[in-house]
Every structure is written in structure tokens, then in C-alpha cells.
Design an enzyme around this catalytic site. Structure first.
Site, mmCIF file in Angstrom:
data_model
loop_
_atom_site.group_PDB
_atom_site.id
_atom_site.type_symbol
_atom_site.label_atom_id
_atom_site.label_comp_id
_atom_site.label_asym_id
_atom_site.label_seq_id
_atom_site.Cartn_x
_atom_site.Cartn_y
_atom_site.Cartn_z
ATOM 1 N N ASP A 31 0.885 -1.276 0.144
ATOM 2 C CA ASP A 31 0.048 -0.042 0.068
ATOM 3 C C ASP A 31 0.926 1.149 -0.070
ATOM 4 O O ASP A 31 0.621 2.169 0.715
ATOM 5 C CB ASP A 31 -0.989 0.128 1.259
ATOM 6 C CG ASP A 31 -1.655 -1.551 1.323
ATOM 7 O OD1 ASP A 31 -2.039 -1.611 0.443
ATOM 8 O OD2 ASP A 31 -1.868 -1.743 2.437
ATOM 9 N N GLU A 191 -11.404 0.449 -3.987
ATOM 10 C CA GLU A 191 -10.640 1.023 -2.471
ATOM 11 C C GLU A 191 -9.386 1.590 -3.128
ATOM 12 O O GLU A 191 -9.071 2.047 -4.246
ATOM 13 C CB GLU A 191 -10.334 -0.199 -1.719
ATOM 14 C CG GLU A 191 -9.502 -1.224 -2.509
ATOM 15 C CD GLU A 191 -9.453 -2.386 -1.537
ATOM 16 O OE1 GLU A 191 -10.225 -2.835 -0.696
ATOM 17 O OE2 GLU A 191 -8.430 -3.405 -1.868
HETATM 18 C C1 6LW Z 1 -5.677 -2.390 1.855
HETATM 19 C C2 6LW Z 1 -6.155 -2.235 0.648
HETATM 20 C C3 6LW Z 1 -5.514 -3.289 0.040
HETATM 21 O O1 6LW Z 1 -6.348 -1.400 2.840
HETATM 22 O O2 6LW Z 1 -5.197 -4.286 1.090
HETATM 23 O O3 6LW Z 1 -4.200 -3.637 -1.582
HETATM 24 C C4 6LW Z 1 -5.486 -3.405 2.390
HETATM 25 N N1 6LW Z 1 -4.911 -3.318 -0.931
HETATM 26 O O4 6LW Z 1 -6.195 -1.139 -0.121
HETATM 27 C C5 6LW Z 1 -4.638 -4.053 3.275
HETATM 28 O O5 6LW Z 1 -3.263 -3.678 2.981
#
Ligand code: 6LW
Length: 518
Positions: A31, A191
Site C-alpha cells: 500500500d 478502494e
Molecule cells: C488495503 C487495501 C488493500 O487497505 O489491502 O491492496 C488492504 N489493497 O487497499 C490492506 O493492505
């Protein structure tokens, strides 16, 4: 004499100097988020149940990255007591605005979303935490003409996607209604949003598909920051169709414009090996250049594809280091990129830099569920690596000291050393899912100092005592594909004490000479 060979040499030199060597930050560093203050670029990454949290790496040229410090190294800012594995700190975003550095992140263990800030990123105190009272993961900030816009994943009026509102970044208060910016393209795990401005548009970059093999990045744009966002029909970073490629699960990207006006993206991906889609190093930080096509959409890498070595930015980078340093005995622990679990009680780590030793005072066993053991872990950054550390086995060993290959208390290979009334023993402990297997104790010939080693290759980990292998464990135990729980982290290598004291020393230094007998 022909001039062709010389031209070849020059060509080769340019090629080498303009390659990105991925991953740029190796080992468990997911991230990534990036900002630029005019002098340095800074990247921070997620740390989950580990403390200190959010390492900050910096670079002047986007190539050579050094660990600067942790943003969160004080329980005043974060209390990870009782944190489950892979809970805790998720996805920080780092931003620079008008002399101040901001970090916004989620504490899944309790606090929710919060902002911290400092005016001195190298040494200053981080102020906060300032809570943002809205649910959702992956919060981000965008500074625009004196105001600040907040976005994250979330739900508004029952609709899920990327949400946003104006925020006061100094106290975390939302200053407008929260709106749905986009439901996303696939509506699956929408996300990791970040907003940028280019030309007359706001660009909203986000991820979909979940963080494993379906991960990819999508982008939208709008003339208004709160939408509606027109989505680019094709993902801008996507390895889903590159089955068998060494890089998988590309997503969770952030972009930056460098001092020359060129754009780059940092993102997470996994380095896979072998046919069974295995990876044990966790999600790492990668980089690729970004170009803008004629329709005004960004293109990451080669049309959304990235490589371990790809053209990008000048570098003289040397070969990657095969040796892992478990601990740097010549610098204070507080300056080192070493992790502990949940809470680090400084009084349990007594360092003697002059004599290149550290005494660990251990309480609970390291495999205790949601425990706060005394241990120091470093990220495994290469598939093949080796490392060692010295351990005193005289009367200073009042507890158990040892080394470990660590994914979590559910996936670990542990070498324990104890001294019971002068009888020095070793024992191997293996954790696989819910099974903890403690092998029988084996007595060692009485030696006062041991060299404890860990070796890794693409099939197994080995534990060594004074150069002799005493245990092996399959890599498969440390691959998230085999874990039956959320597993967002990566394999760490480390050393620990439990139920008493253990003194470790620098087995590499001349005074750290070890007898070669068992
Ligand atoms: C993070 C989300 C994700 O919050 O995994 O790869 C979660 N993305 O965006 C935890 O790293």
C-alpha cells in the site's frame, strides 16, 4: 577501426542508467503512498500488527531509497494492544503541503481513521492523532488551493464505492457532506483512492478486485472534485492476464510528478515464484513511469504492464544484497527499520553499542495469541538470503533466546536456545495453521557463545547453529496462498527472548568470534 562497439557501449550505459529495478522497496511493504517536498520523495507503507508503524523511506532521485524513520513510534499515537494478525495499520497516505507533512491512515484495531502531521519529517514530533469520523479504509488527502479534500472507500446512503468530503486536515473534522465519488467499474473491492489535478481535470485513481491475483487499478476524471467521475474503460495497471509472469497482483497505486514534470506511479505487487503461484515475501513496493495518452488518460508502464527491470529513471543501482542484517549493532535501535509485535517496551531492549551487544528481556512466549513478545524483526527482502546473530549461552541466558522465520504466530519456524543449570539445549518449534509442534530439546556441547543462522532459498528455510543445519521448513508454510486467514503481511526474520534475558552480539564483528564446535 569501426566505431560501432563504442556506440554499443554508450547505448548499454544509457540503458543501465535508466532502468527501474523493481521492487524499489523490497520485502513486506504494501500500500505505498508517495509525496515530494522539493528536496526528497517520501514513501510510507502499511504495517498492520507491527510496531513502530508506517516506515518512511526517502529518496532524492526516486531510485535509491533509504529508511528515514517510522512515522508512528509512540503509543501516544497508536495502541496496538490485542491487535489481531493483519489488523492494525492499513494503507497510510503521505502528503506534503505548505511546509507540513500529513499522514492519514486506518487503525483497524480500534481507532478507525486518523491524521497525524509534522513540520520536520526527519526528526520532528508527529502531532495527533486527529480522528476522522467516517468509516471505510484507505483514506487519502488532496490539497487544493488552501483547502483539503478527503476520500476513502466507504458507503453513502447504502451505496458502496469511493467517498469524499472536504476536511480540516489539522483536526480531522469533515466540513461537507460525504458524497459517493464513484461506485467503481467492477463494484468489487473498490478502494485505495488518490486524487490528482492535471489540466482542467481532477483524476481519481483507485483499485479494484481485492489485493490478491485479481488486483488492478482504475482511473476516473471529473471537472469537479466531488464528481461525477467519468471512468476510463480500461484499467491503467493490470496484470490479471499475465499468468505466469513474475509480477502479480499489481494495484494500490499512488502517483507523483517529479521535479522534471515527469509522472511516476508507485504501487504494490507480489513477486511470485514457481507454478503453484506462491509468494512468501509479501506485497512489495514497485514503481513505473506514467505517460499521458492523447485522450488525456495516464498509462502506467507499458500499457498497464510492468517489469522487474524497466526503463524509467537514472540509477547506478548495484546488485541486490543477498545478506540480511538481523540487527545493526552500531546504531541505536530507534534509528533502525526493525519491527516488534503490537507494543515495544523500550526497557526490554538494552543496547550496548560500544560492545556491539543487545540484551533482550523477554516476557510472554513469542507464539502467544495477540501477545507482546520481546522480538526484533526485519523484512525478508530476497528469496535467497542468509543471516546470523551471536547469542551468549553463559549465565546471562536466564530465559530462552533464539531466532525465527516469522509470518505470524500461526506460521513460524523458531530456533530456541536455553541454559538450564549449565545444560545448553536447542529446540525447534514449528507453527503451521493451528498446530504448534515443539520438537524435543537437544543438548549442545557446552559452548559460551553460539552463532544462530537463518538461510532461505526458493524451497525452504534452514536454521543453523555454528554453521550446522539443525532444521528445515518448507517455504509453502510462509506463502499467503496457504494461510487460512487474512494475511496482509510478509515473511520477517528476527531474534527474540522469552521468559527471561538473552544477550545477542554481532557475530560478524572480530570480537564476535565463535567456536566452531557443537
Ligand atoms: C488495503 C487495501 C488493500 O487497505 O489491502 O491492496 C488492504 N489493497 O487497499 C490492506 O493492505
Amino acid at each position: 577501426m569501426s566505431i560501432a562497439p563504442a556506440a554499443d557501449v554508450v547505448y548499454h550505459w544509457i540503458e543501465v542508467r535508466n532502468m527501474i529495478h523493481n521492487p524499489i522497496i523490497r520485502g513486506f511493504n504494501p500500500d505505498p503512498s508517495i509525496c515530494f517536498d522539493g528536496d526528497y520523495y517520501y514513501i510510507t507503507t502499511s504495517t498492520f500488527e507491527y510496531f513502530p508503524a508506517c516506515p518512511i523511506y526517502r529518496s532524492r532521485d526516486l531510485c535509491d531509497w533509504e529508511f528515514l524513520r517510522f512515522a508512528i513510534d509512540d503509543t501516544r499515537l497508536l495502541d496496538l494492544k490485542g491487535c489481531r494478525n493483519s489488523s492494525g495499520i492499513y494503507a497510510p497516505t503521505i502528503r506534503y503541503n505548505d511546509g507540513r507533512y500529513y499522514l492519514v491512515t486506518t487503525d483497524k484495531n480500534g481507532m478507525g481513521n486518523f491524521i497525524i502531521h509534522t513540520d520536520d519529517i526527519a526528526k520532528g514530533r508527529w502531532e495527533g492523532p486527529f480522528h476522522v469520523r467516517h468509516d471505510g479504509i484507505d483514506p487519502s488527502l488532496f490539497f487544493d488551493g488552501g483547502r483539503c479534500f478527503y476520500c476513502s472507500n466507504g458507503v453513502v446512503d447504502g451505496e458502496r464505492g469511493i467517498i469524499g468530503a472536504w476536511v480540516n486536515p489539522e483536526n480531522g473534522r469533515l466540513e461537507s457532506d460525504v458524497r459517493l465519488l464513484t461506485p467503481g467499474l467492477s463494484h468489487h473491492a473498490t478502494e485505495a483512492p488518490h486524487i490528482y489535478r492535471r489540466g482542467g481535470f481532477f483524476y481519481l485513481l483507485f483499485s479494484e478486485g481485492g489485493t490478491e491475483y485479481g488486483h488492478h487499478c482504475v482511473i476516473g476524471r471529473s471537472r469537479n472534485i466531488d464528481g461525477p467521475y467519468e471512468l476510463c474503460s480500461k484499467p491503467v495497471l493490470d496484470h490479471r492476464d499475465r499468468k505466469g509472469h513474475a509480477i502479480q497482483a499489481t494495484g494500490h497505486a499512488d502517483m507523483i510528478k517529479n521535479a522534471d514534470g515527469r509522472w511516476f506511479a508507485v504501487f504494490l505487487a507480489i513477486r511470485m515464484f514457481g507454478k503453484p503461484l506462491l509468494h512468501n515475501l509479501g506485497r512489495e513496493t514497485f514503481m513505473a513511469d506514467v505517460s499521458w495518452n492523447d485522450s488525456g488518460w495516464p498509462v502506467i508502464g507499458n500499457g498497464g504492464f510492468v517489469e522487474l527491470e524497466m526503463p524509467g529513471i537514472a540509477t547506478d543501482k548495484e546488485d541486490v544484497e543477498k545478506k540480511t542484517t538481523l540487527f545493526d549493532f552500531s546504531s541505536p535501535l530507534s534509528d533502525q527499520n526493525r519491527e516488534s509485535l503490537r507494543i515495544r517496551r523500550l526497557e526490554n531492549y538494552v543496547q550496548d553499542i560500544g560492545n556491539r551487544r543487545i540484551k533482550l528481556h523477554g516476557g510472554c512466549g513469542i507464539t502467544e495469541e495477540r501477545g507482546e513478545p520481546t522480538m526484533l524483526l526485519t523484512r525478508q527482502t530476497e528469496f535467497e538470503t542468509e543471516t546470523s546473530i551471536g547469542l551468549e549461552t553463559d549465565q546471562s541466558l536466564t530465559g530462552i533466546g533464539g531466532v525465527c522465520v516469522w509470518y505470524s504466530n500461526k506460521y513460524a519456524l523458531i530456533l530456541e536456545i536455553s541454559n538450564r543449570n549449565g545444560s545448553v539445549c536447542y529446540r525447534i518449534v514449528r507453527c503451521v495453521h493451528d498446530l504448534v509442534h515443539k520438537e524435543r530439546r537437544i543438548r549442545l556441547k557446552s559452548v559460551e557463545r553460539l552463532c544462530l543462522g537463518i538461510k532461505a532459498d526458493k524451497s525452504k528455510y534452514s536454521m543453523l547453529i555454528n554453521g550446522r543445519t539443525v532444521a528445515e521448513a518448507s517455504i509453502a508454510n510462509f506463502c499467503t496462498e496457504g494461510c487460512m486467514e487474512n494475511s496482509f503481511t510478509g515473511t520477517m526474520l528476527g531474534f527474540f527472548a522469552q521468559n527471561g534475558d538473552a544477550v545477542f552480539f554481532d557475530s560478524e564483528s572480530p570480537s564476535g568470534h565463535i567456536e566452531k564446535t557443537l
